[in-house]
Design a protein around this motif. Structure first.
Motif, short mmCIF file in Angstrom:
data_model
loop_
_atom_site.label_atom_id
_atom_site.label_comp_id
_atom_site.label_asym_id
_atom_site.label_seq_id
_atom_site.Cartn_x
_atom_site.Cartn_y
_atom_site.Cartn_z
N PHE A 152 0.85 -1.18 0.00
CA PHE A 152 0.00 0.00 0.00
C PHE A 152 0.90 1.24 0.00
O PHE A 152 2.03 1.19 0.47
CB PHE A 152 -0.93 -0.01 1.22
N VAL A 153 0.38 2.34 -0.51
CA VAL A 153 1.26 3.48 -0.82
C VAL A 153 2.03 3.98 0.40
O VAL A 153 3.24 4.22 0.32
CB VAL A 153 0.45 4.62 -1.49
N VAL A 154 1.38 4.16 1.53
CA VAL A 154 2.06 4.70 2.72
C VAL A 154 3.08 3.71 3.25
O VAL A 154 4.22 4.07 3.58
CB VAL A 154 1.05 5.09 3.81
N SER A 155 2.69 2.44 3.35
CA SER A 155 3.63 1.45 3.87
C SER A 155 4.80 1.25 2.92
O SER A 155 5.95 1.06 3.36
CB SER A 155 2.92 0.11 4.13
N ASP A 156 4.55 1.32 1.62
CA ASP A 156 5.65 1.17 0.65
C ASP A 156 6.65 2.31 0.76
O ASP A 156 7.86 2.09 0.83
CB ASP A 156 5.09 1.11 -0.77
N PHE A 157 6.16 3.55 0.75
CA PHE A 157 7.04 4.71 0.90
C PHE A 157 7.80 4.64 2.23
O PHE A 157 9.02 4.84 2.28
CB PHE A 157 6.24 6.01 0.87
N SER A 158 7.09 4.34 3.30
CA SER A 158 7.69 4.35 4.64
C SER A 158 8.75 3.28 4.79
O SER A 158 9.82 3.52 5.39
CB SER A 158 6.60 4.17 5.71
N ASN A 159 8.47 2.08 4.28
CA ASN A 159 9.46 1.00 4.37
C ASN A 159 10.73 1.37 3.63
O ASN A 159 11.84 1.10 4.11
CB ASN A 159 8.87 -0.29 3.80
N GLN A 160 10.58 2.00 2.46
CA GLN A 160 11.77 2.41 1.71
C GLN A 160 12.56 3.46 2.47
O GLN A 160 13.80 3.42 2.51
CB GLN A 160 11.35 2.96 0.34
#
Length: 318
Positions: free
Chosen positions: A184-192
């Motif tokens: 999901f967009v927030v989790s993807d950005f945050s994990n990176q």
């Protein structure tokens, strides 16, 4: 008071369990992997359930005697629904059907209050004249996932009309918060970002369309809405579908900008043409008027706080 949550160890299930326990409700949970206690919230009592066996489900309901059932279990990925349509319908439709059949054949059928979880994906691409999207908007789902969730909503309505079941079907829009899995967009950005802070990847984020605007709500506000919808004294609106959303449009660009401002390292952003969708709805926002009318609910956690908590949760993980 006693609640049964299906899908207890999932992203939303964990937050809902914590909220209910903090409000003095005894929580029982089902999960497909009930022996794996890694994601269990302290205080939740796990019960093994065979959702393929209605008689087994009836026995569980009769033994636990829940006042509330929150049906969160299911397949939650739009992308995965394209690659395995059969599993998506099995998880989202067939298991819901079995659960509702078990409820009407159980000792608790006249008293239990049930909440089924759908999705804003049931609406598909919104009509221009219907924005924000109300519950009366035409359903035209564009993915197997959306179709499966629309079917769940129809089942909820059917069991109310045919059997008088006290049931509410919710259509949550984008919900975000600590503990959401990648995809999901927030989790993807945050994990990176956290991986970059740890030196585990280059300090470059590749992105798709950042101009799209979506309706984001903190998962902790979402589960509070679920609680309020069922925990009402006098209810005359059983069988209804209810949007759960902030009613505010936020661009993906704004999400990324806020996360970058909270990061602990310098990060470059590049556009990846492979991540651009051929068709991407510019604005997708829900109308929460009905939810507010039923419960006086208001979102309480702002976007910056949510994103800060998401990053902190990831940073605290070893």
């Amino acid at each position: 008071m006693r609640a049964l949550i299906t899908g207890t160890t999932g992203f939303v299930g964990q937050h809902l369990a914590s909220y209910l326990i903090n409000n003095g409700i005894e929580v029982w949970g089902t999960t497909r992997d009930y022996l794996n206690e890694v994601n269990l919230v302290e205080g939740v009592k796990i019960v093994p359930v065979d959702f393929e066996n209605i008689e087994s489900l009836v026995k569980v309901l009769d033994d636990i005697q829940p006042d509330f059932i929150y049906h969160l279990a299911g397949q939650s990925s739009v992308i995965d629904s394209w690659t395995d349509k059969t599993a998506t319908f099995q998880s989202n439709v067939n298991l819901t059907l079995n659960l509702l059949e078990a409820v009407i054949n159980s000792e608790i059928k006249g008293n239990v209050k049930v909440l089924t979880v759908g999705s804003a994906e049931e609406y598909g691409g919104p009509d221009e004249e219907c924005s924000p999207i109300t519950e009366d908007a035409r359903l035209k789902p564009t993915s197997p996932y959306g179709i499966s969730k629309a079917t769940v909503g129809m089942l909820a309505r059917h069991y109310f009309i045919a059997y008088g079941l006290k049931i509410i079907h919710v259509r949550p829009f984008n919900h975000i918060g600590p503990g959401q899995r990648v995809g999901f967009v927030v989790s993807d950005f945050s994990n990176q970002i956290v991986r970059m802070e740890r030196g585990q990847q280059n300090n470059v984020i590749s992105v798709g369309n950042l101009s799209a605007q979506r309706d984001f709500t903190d998962v902790r506000d979402i589960v509070r809405a679920y609680y309020l919808l069922l925990n009402r004294e006098e209810v005359t609106d059983w069988g209804e579908c209810v949007n759960v959303c902030s009613g505010t449009a936020t661009s993906i660009q704004s999400i990324l900008d806020t996360l970058l401002s909270l990061s602990q390292t310098n990060i470059d952003v590049v556009i990846d043409s492979n991540k651009l969708r051929p068709v991407d709805t510019p604005v997708f926002i829900g109308d929460n008027t009905k939810l507010k009318k039923f419960t006086s609910w208001e979102p309480t956690i702002n976007l910056t706080q949510t994103l800060s908590d998401v990053l902190k949760n990831l940073r605290d993980q070893s």
